[in-house]
Design a protein around this motif. Structure first.
Motif, mmCIF file in Angstrom:
data_model
loop_
_atom_site.group_PDB
_atom_site.id
_atom_site.type_symbol
_atom_site.label_atom_id
_atom_site.label_comp_id
_atom_site.label_asym_id
_atom_site.label_seq_id
_atom_site.Cartn_x
_atom_site.Cartn_y
_atom_site.Cartn_z
ATOM 1 N N ARG A 62 49.352 9.750 66.223
ATOM 2 C CA ARG A 62 50.707 10.017 66.724
ATOM 3 C C ARG A 62 51.682 9.315 65.783
ATOM 4 N N THR A 110 56.267 15.349 64.121
ATOM 5 C CA THR A 110 55.697 16.495 64.838
ATOM 6 C C THR A 110 54.262 16.173 65.257
ATOM 7 N N GLY A 111 53.760 16.904 66.246
ATOM 8 C CA GLY A 111 52.361 16.691 66.657
ATOM 9 C C GLY A 111 52.206 16.791 68.151
ATOM 10 N N SER A 112 50.952 16.862 68.587
ATOM 11 C CA SER A 112 50.656 16.878 70.021
ATOM 12 C C SER A 112 49.195 16.492 70.207
ATOM 13 N N PRO A 113 48.800 16.171 71.446
ATOM 14 C CA PRO A 113 47.402 15.789 71.671
ATOM 15 C C PRO A 113 46.425 16.933 71.396
ATOM 16 N N GLY A 117 51.450 19.291 62.363
ATOM 17 C CA GLY A 117 51.933 18.742 63.637
ATOM 18 C C GLY A 117 52.558 19.829 64.501
ATOM 19 N N ARG A 118 53.343 20.708 63.872
ATOM 20 C CA ARG A 118 53.981 21.783 64.635
ATOM 21 C C ARG A 118 52.950 22.735 65.238
ATOM 22 N N GLY A 156 50.163 21.935 66.448
ATOM 23 C CA GLY A 156 49.717 21.289 67.679
ATOM 24 C C GLY A 156 50.696 21.484 68.821
ATOM 25 N N GLU A 157 51.977 21.600 68.484
ATOM 26 C CA GLU A 157 52.999 21.752 69.532
ATOM 27 C C GLU A 157 53.009 23.167 70.110
ATOM 28 N N GLU A 158 52.453 24.113 69.368
ATOM 29 C CA GLU A 158 52.535 25.522 69.772
ATOM 30 C C GLU A 158 51.415 25.945 70.711
ATOM 31 N N ASP A 196 48.080 25.225 73.683
ATOM 32 C CA ASP A 196 47.750 24.456 74.874
ATOM 33 C C ASP A 196 46.954 23.210 74.464
ATOM 34 N N ALA A 197 47.437 22.054 74.914
ATOM 35 C CA ALA A 197 46.873 20.795 74.414
ATOM 36 C C ALA A 197 45.395 20.647 74.778
#
Ligand SMILES: NC(=O)C1=CN([C@@H]2O[C@H](COP(=O)(O)OP(=O)(O)OC[C@H]3O[C@@H](n4cnc5c(N)ncnc54)[C@H](O)[C@@H]3O)[C@@H](O)[C@H]2O)[C@H](O)CC1
Ligand SMILES: [K+]
Length: 516
Positions: free
Chosen positions: A425, A441-444, A481-482, A484-486, A488-489
């Protein structure tokens, strides 16, 4: 956008006050007004607010906030935390202004229960206790107040500049910090907003201008760190050239794929094609050739002779082969095998184009740090460790890596003369000249097998397209990272991530950029 330390912020502030002649209290008034603007954006109708003000200039901003919210019809409970005799001169000015308008509560003189009752009854809390001036172990009464609010308060909390208890330079929290919904910071974000554990306390971060000289205005006021910002590199994302042939967008070689981890090279290869490469070749040991050939379609395969182990006699053959590629990625699914040290040495020595080392290539390097001496200074090298790999590379614990992310990334960049991408993160990119870029940017969704392979494929692709190394890396990390944002985690597969490369790239392209 630059990312600053508390000292860099103070330098910008004192330049504004001493060189430009703008008085500190004018900046404080602007700071408080800017915070009020954000508060009323979130709560257009007047509410009941508790403003907690310390005795430093952060508290001074709090008095400005209290005054303006009162003017706007809010019901304001203003609490001074600390002794009025300690107020800084600017803070004192606004304290006295508030005295004319409100009855100021003094935490020193009133009971904890009284403060707690106010905190229970309000809709909004403004934390102007401590800002960038805080360091060391948080002292009383702040510790108790912060703990109590974290446990009991249900109101919406705004932090002025920093949540109380988050240290501005390293993001340290000793032993508690206030968990807030929004942090409104001035001029530039601070490192502490992006480093663990502090970053977890900040909520939504908003950066506002208050008339302080922008960072970078003069060379002396130019920090060495930035946030990863598309405006710094989107000029490299133009449309595809009308007369392109498959060589125009570079040939990437991806080396990896041991028995059981062939998927890693395949994913990296697909990511490279999706990012625009014209040609992608995957390299595996000969014993895995057929298995990989049954798996991939668009990628070419070149296998190195050997039955899962590397023989020195093959070195010459590798040398010739490596000349053909515009960028090389080594590591996805590479595994460990007899002869691995010689194998990595040949790659470091022979590949003259940009080289990305990932996964087991990093683990081999960790055990044999002398290998980097075979890499020529003028050949770009990129290391992409996750915190565990970073810990092995620097022989420290993963906890230490997480505690000092910004520092350890730079340390490895200096030691290896490489660009280091420390994943996690807020991925940190450290360059061997001392520059650092923090990615937001990013997500789990990215915390899953395959994610790193996709990143290394994207980096390899952009490097092979001859985008300058610094920009290629920032583009890759940002887009990854983007992705990951698009998705479903929980459920996303690698191909879901890849499906979004096209749309994200298009969004980032500078407008009206025709292919040529
Ligand atoms: N340059 C700008 O961006 C502007 C910033 N403004 C605001 O001013 C603060 C910084 O003010 P400063 O007076 O330097 O420090 P603080 O108010 O954050 O803190 C000083 C205060 O903290 C006490 N303290 C320090 N360590 C501890 C500790 N471990 N435990 C308890 N208390 C501690 C110390 O004793 C002092 O009383 C910045 O964040 C902005 O909000 C200006 O208003 C505009 C320009
Ligand atoms: K604060």
């Amino acid at each position: 956008m630059y990312l600053v330390t508390a000292q860099e912020m103070r330098d910008l502030e004192s330049y504004t006050i001493n060189q430009l002649g703008i008085p500190g209290h004018v900046l404080m008034e602007s700071a408080g007004r800017a915070v009020v603007d954000q508060i009323v954006k979130r709560f257009p109708n007047p509410k009941r607010v508790v403003v907690l003000a310390g005795t430093g200039n952060n508290g001074g901003d709090g008095f400005v906030v209290a005054r303006w919210l009162a003017f706007r019809g809010w019901e304001v409970d203003l609490w001074l935390i600390g002794s009025a005799v300690k107020l800084t001169s600017d803070a004192k000015l606004y304290y006295h202004a508030c005295e004319q308008l409100l009855s100021i509560h003094h935490a020193e003189k009133e009971s904890e229960a009284s403060l707690q009752a106010h905190l229970m009854m309000c809709d909004v809390i403004v934390d102007a206790m401590l800002g960038i001036g805080y360091s060391g172990m948080l002292r009383e009464p702040f510790t108790s107040i912060v703990q109590w609010i974290n446990q009991h308060a249900e109101s919406y909390i705004f932090a002025v500049d920093m949540p109380t208890g988050v240290e501005a330079d390293k993001g340290h929290v000793f032993p508690v910090a206030l968990r807030v919904d929004e942090t409104i910071t001035f001029n530039c974000p601070k490192w502490g907003h992006y480093l663990l554990p502090g970053s977890k306390y900040c909520g939504k971060l908003k950066v506002v201008d208050i008339g302080i000289t922008p960072a970078g205005h003069t060379k002396a006021l130019t920090p060495n760190a930035r946030l990863n910002d598309p405006n710094d590199w989107n000029m490299y994302l133009g449309g595809r050239k009308q007369w392109a042939h498959k060589g125009t967008y570079g040939h990437v070689l991806i080396i990896g794929g041991a028995k059981g981890t062939l998927g890693a090279v395949a994913m990296a290869g697909e990511a490279a094609y999706r990012m625009g490469s014209g040609l992608v070749t995957l390299t595996v040991p000969e014993s895995q050739h057929e298995a990989l050939a049954a798996k991939v379609t668009q990628e070419m395969i070149w296998s190195w002779p050997g039955k899962d182990h590397f023989l020195p006699e093959i070195a010459e053959e590798l040398k010739t082969a490596f000349q053909r590629y515009d960028a090389v990625v080594c590591g996805p699914g590479l595994g460990r095998f007899p002869g691995e040290v010689r194998f990595i040495k040949e790659i470091l020595q022979t590949v003259k184009r940009p080289l990305v080392l990932d996964a087991d290539a990093l683990n081999i390097l960790a055990e044999h740090p002398h290998l980097m001496q075979f890499r020529a200074n003028d050949c770009p090298t990129i290391l992409t460790p996750h915190p565990g790999e970073m810990a092995r590379l620097l022989r420290i614990t993963t906890e230490e890596v997480e505690r000092k992310r910004a520092a350890v990334a730079l340390q490895l960049a200096y030691q290896t003369r490489s660009v280091v991408i420390l994943k996690g993160r807020y991925t940190i990119i450290a360059f061997p000249d001392g520059k650092r870029v923090v990615n937001t940017t990013g997500s789990p969704a990215l915390a899953k097998a395959g994610s790193g392979d996709i990143l290394s494929g994207i980096i390899g692709s952009l490097l092979a397209q001859e985008i300058p190394v610094e920009s290629a890396i920032q583009i890759a990390v940002y887009i990854h990272g983007r992705l990951g944002e698009e998705v479903d985690a929980h459920s996303a597969l690698y191909r879901d991530l890849l499906d979004h490369i096209a749309s994200i790239r298009q969004l980032l392209e500078p407008t009206n950029s025709p292919g040529n």
